[in-house]
Design a protein around this motif. Structure first.
Motif, PDB file in Angstrom:
ATOM      1  N   PRO A 272       0.802  -1.236   0.000  1.00 54.17           N
ATOM      2  CA  PRO A 272       0.000   0.000   0.000  1.00 54.17           C
ATOM      3  C   PRO A 272       0.835   1.286   0.000  1.00 54.17           C
ATOM      4  O   PRO A 272       0.485   2.266  -0.651  1.00 54.17           O
ATOM      5  N   LYS A 273       1.953   1.249   0.714  1.00 51.24           N
ATOM      6  CA  LYS A 273       2.804   2.434   0.779  1.00 51.24           C
ATOM      7  C   LYS A 273       3.414   2.754  -0.598  1.00 51.24           C
ATOM      8  O   LYS A 273       3.512   3.908  -1.011  1.00 51.24           O
ATOM      9  N   ASP A 274       3.799   1.694  -1.304  1.00 52.06           N
ATOM     10  CA  ASP A 274       4.373   1.866  -2.651  1.00 52.06           C
ATOM     11  C   ASP A 274       3.318   2.358  -3.624  1.00 52.06           C
ATOM     12  O   ASP A 274       3.598   3.162  -4.509  1.00 52.06           O
ATOM     13  N   ILE A 275       2.090   1.851  -3.453  1.00 45.43           N
ATOM     14  CA  ILE A 275       0.992   2.288  -4.322  1.00 45.43           C
ATOM     15  C   ILE A 275       0.805   3.788  -4.161  1.00 45.43           C
ATOM     16  O   ILE A 275       0.747   4.537  -5.130  1.00 45.43           O
ATOM     17  N   LYS A 276       0.728   4.221  -2.898  1.00 43.65           N
ATOM     18  CA  LYS A 276       0.488   5.641  -2.638  1.00 43.65           C
ATOM     19  C   LYS A 276       1.603   6.498  -3.252  1.00 43.65           C
ATOM     20  O   LYS A 276       1.334   7.515  -3.898  1.00 43.65           O
ATOM     21  N   LYS A 277       2.826   6.064  -3.077  1.00 44.31           N
ATOM     22  CA  LYS A 277       3.965   6.825  -3.575  1.00 44.31           C
ATOM     23  C   LYS A 277       3.897   6.957  -5.104  1.00 44.31           C
ATOM     24  O   LYS A 277       4.030   8.046  -5.649  1.00 44.31           O
ATOM     25  N   ARG A 278       3.661   5.839  -5.759  1.00 47.41           N
ATOM     26  CA  ARG A 278       3.642   5.859  -7.224  1.00 47.41           C
ATOM     27  C   ARG A 278       2.450   6.668  -7.758  1.00 47.41           C
ATOM     28  O   ARG A 278       2.579   7.443  -8.703  1.00 47.41           O
TER      29      ARG A 278
END
Ligand SMILES: Nc1ncnc2c1ncn2[C@@H]1O[C@H](COP(=O)(O)OP(=O)(O)OP(=O)(O)O)[C@@H](O)[C@H]1O
Length: 228
Positions: A111-117
């Protein structure tokens, strides 16, 4: 990197929307696809992301022969080919953020990577401040920006756009074009079907003209070549 060999497409009603297409598009090119209404531009584009299958002939996208692509492999192709439509095709009940994340989430990111991208691509298209809004709360140009963000979120090698400026006023159309140009400058191949004479004549990219399912012209730094 995108190759068509002797491609034909006959729809069930007998119409030949592609009639012997032989085309090679290299990585990093920006290509306009022009031609009269009903010439076969949308069919050409749909065959690249396997929305339509050719009746005969071979299509290779990013080294993959689409004819031998299994149905379960289609999602993988779609991640490598971003698509932008005239009518945006955003999901109306999802926010800007969710519309973009939806395209990414299928690959099971953290989820953290999704938000960042997602925030990264929304910043690129200038919409970081509207992430919580619904598509209906945005202007046409903003909706198209969201759809461009969605098309590039998986870092595809190719973005194909079918009349992306068709519903937009001239100024907004140019904003969308500069975004597509920027995406292209970063190495992504862009293929865009359009009826917009001014854009084609100003941008001086490769122009492929299709008439009756055939390539009738293929020029570097080409012109639109039709009256309207
Ligand atoms: N699903 C379909 N079934 C049957 N015929 C179709 C289908 N889709 C397109 N066609 C026909 O194939 C031909 C090419 O259509 P296509 O949409 O590819 O043209 P186009 O160049 O994109 O046109 P436009 O500029 O009006 O969008 C047209 O004659 C159209 O009527």
């Amino acid at each position: 990197m995108i190759e068509m060999q002797d491609v034909t497409k006959k729809y069930p009603n007998g119409i030949m929307a592609a009639n012997g297409l032989n085309i090679l598009i290299n990585q990093g090119e920006f290509v306009f696809v022009v031609g009269p209404s009903g010439a076969g531009k949308t069919t050409f584009i749909k065959m690249i992301y396997r929305e339509e299958k050719p009746t005969t002939g071979k299509i290779i996208v990013n080294g993959v022969n689409l004819s031998s692509l299994k149905n379960r492999e289609i999602p993988h192709l779609r991640r490598n080919v971003g698509v932008v439509f005239q009518d945006f095709k955003l999901l109306p009940t999802l926010t800007v953020f969710e519309n973009v994340a939806f395209a990414l989430e299928v690959i099971e990111h953290h989820p953290k990577d999704i938000k960042k991208r997602v925030m990264e691509v929304l910043a690129l298209v200038g919409l970081k401040h509207k992430v919580r809004m619904l598509p209906s709360e945005l202007s046409g140009g903003e909706q198209q920006r969201v759809s461009i963000a969605r098309s590039i979120v998986n870092k595809p090698k190719v973005v194909i756009a079918d009349e992306p400026t068709g519903n937009l006023d001239p100024e907004t159309s140019w904003e969308i074009m500069s975004l597509l140009d920027e995406i292209n400058t970063q190495g992504t191949t862009v293929i865009m079907a359009t009826h917009n004479r001014e854009i084609v004549n100003t941008m001086k990219h490769r122009v492929i003209a299709i008439e009756n399912g055939r390539v009738v012209r293929d020029e570097q730094q080409g012109e639109y070549g039709y009256e309207s």
